[in-house]
Design a protein around this motif. Structure first.
Motif: not given
Length: 475
Positions: A251-262, A410-415, A419-423, A429-434
């Motif tokens: 179920x990895x893709x369940x919380x990933x925006x559709x736009x994030x997938x190539x 899609x635009x992403x910033x990495x500290x 990683x934080x991404x907005x589509x 969609x929005x993504x945040x990964x720790x």
């Protein structure tokens, strides 16, 4: 956004004192460093020096021991032409306006001075062998592609048997063209018969001929870009049944925006055996390319150029090899956005690693400062010279990566941690990964109430990196 306008600088400014010969002082006339500028096409961080013990990359590992390895280096756009246009002009993709593979950057920036052109304009011999600006691969191998004639004194476009034997390549995804397919061939013959082997030969010839004058030599290898072609001996190093596939979770893709997938459907429908077959070929071509890098390093040493030659090795973007069911580039996941970057400077730090977030965009101002050259134009990167002196130096610059998905961005910033991404500005969609707890990016925290403050802070940081365009995403 970081803007750097560089004044004329002494060549050794901010470089450790050991870079001076004994008895020399700051008043010594500045030497002219050579630059060996090694570009690798579609290379991710699956290298020994970056912790992948399965992949054999002894020569890139050896180069890292001679310089500084950047562990958190990022492309500005995970696609060949936008990335290369950004790095080589010192401008972000929203300035070059290069988002695809057809438009030449001079259409939008006719008067820009490119990185190699800066050296050419300052009496360096500027030469290109292979792919530096964009080429369609494999279609344009042996041509000038989207090259920039103003950047060079000399250009060479070798073409080997990998090109002439294209009809013999096996395509695991036959509905995709060879340049974006999982396709491979274990060929007969020697390294010297392959395009990348010929590129190394030509580069060594140029170094030999120009060893007594300052040069900027750009060497662009085509592998491991698909089709994954290399002599059979490199494939033999990787038994197919032993190739490890990346971790996947249910179920990895369940919380990933559709736009994030190539890659749709995941893995383009390939079963595990075919995925191992493709990954084996990708790794084989990494090791083949690595051998050519080794020949360049050996030539630098044999020609006694090591004490006056800066060596930079970089890839235009990363490469997914099955993470989240994704392959290749054009995504904002870590494996696609992150790149290998190694810089070796005579007299500076050796065998060190920096965990600071840096960008390919930073290479231009770094080389300009190291060589005391004035670009006479605004550069949007930040010189890495402080990190070459002290890889753990205080550094507060994040890394920005973007991609276009149809008509939206899609635009992403990495500290260093997140990683934080907005589509489409967040509308798609929005993504945040720790990355401190989740380096595989399996848990999207964007909607987690415990991270509301983090999301708000990173959204503001994202807008800071895209001040003129973030509100116009997709328009």
């Amino acid at each position: 956004m970081w803007i750097v306008a560089l004044p004329a600088l002494p060549a050794l400014l901010n470089i450790p004192s050991q870079a001076f010969a004994a008895g020399d002082g700051p008043k010594r006339a500045k030497p002219k460093y050579n630059v060996l500028f090694i570009a690798v096409d579609d290379l991710n961080n699956d290298l020994g020096i970056y912790g992948n013990t399965f992949v054999k990359s002894p020569n890139i590992d050896r180069l890292a021991r001679r310089g500084v390895r950047f562990d958190k280096a990022y492309t500005q756009f995970p696609l060949c032409s936008p990335s290369r246009s950004s790095l080589l002009t010192g401008q972000r993709p929203d300035v070059t306006k290069i988002y695809e593979l057809q438009t030449h950057f001079r259409k939008n920036l006719p008067d820009i001075v490119t990185l190699p052109q800066l050296f050419k304009n300052n009496d360096y011999y500027s030469a290109r062998v292979g792919k530096i600006f964009h080429y369609g691969v494999p279609g344009q191998i042996g041509t000038d592609g989207l090259d920039d004639p103003d950047s060079w004194n000399h250009r060479a476009n070798p073409k080997g048997r990998d090109k002439t034997e294209e009809p013999l390549i096996k395509n695991l995804t036959p509905d995709r063209g060879l340049g974006s397919a999982l396709a491979w061939r274990a060929t007969e013959g020697t390294d010297d018969e392959q395009t990348d082997g010929m590129i190394a030969n030509e580069a060594i010839k140029i170094m030999t001929e120009k060893k007594n004058e300052p040069f900027f030599l750009a060497v662009g290898f085509f592998r491991p870009h698909t089709p994954y072609v290399a002599p059979k001996k490199y494939f033999d190093m990787y038994p197919a049944d032993q190739v490890p596939l990346p971790e996947e979770v249910p179920n990895d893709l369940d919380d990933i925006p559709e736009a994030a997938l190539f890659t749709k459907p995941p893995h383009w429908g390939l079963d595990e055996a075919k995925r191992r077959e493709a990954l084996r070929a990708y790794y084989a071509t990494i090791t083949f390319m690595d051998a050519q890098v080794g020949r360049l390093i050996d030539a630098v040493d044999k020609l006694k150029l090591a004490e006056k030659t800066i060596i930079v090795l970089w890839s235009d973007h990363g490469y997914n090899v099955g993470q989240h069911g994704q392959w290749m580039k054009q995504s904002l996941f870590e494996n696609s956005a992150r790149v290998p970057l190694i810089i070796s400077v005579p007299g500076a730090a050796k065998g060190k690693a920096s965990g600071r977030t840096v960008e390919l965009l930073d290479i231009y101002p770094t080389l300009a400062e190291l060589c005391g050259l004035d670009p006479k134009q605004r550069l949007q990167g930040k010189s890495l010279v402080p990190l070459l002196k002290n890889p753990s130096a205080v550094w507060d610059k994040p890394a920005y990566t973007q991609v276009r998905r149809g008509q939206i961005f899609g635009r992403s910033v990495r500290t260093e941690r997140f990683r934080y991404t907005e589509w489409d500005g967040g509308k798609a969609g929005v993504e945040l990964y720790d990355h401190q707890k989740d380096p595989g990016e399996f848990t999207n925290l964007a909607k987690d109430s415990n991270f509301v403050i983090t999301v708000n802070e990173l959204a503001a940081l994202l807008r800071k990196g895209y001040p003129e365009t973030e509100q116009q995403a997709g328009k």
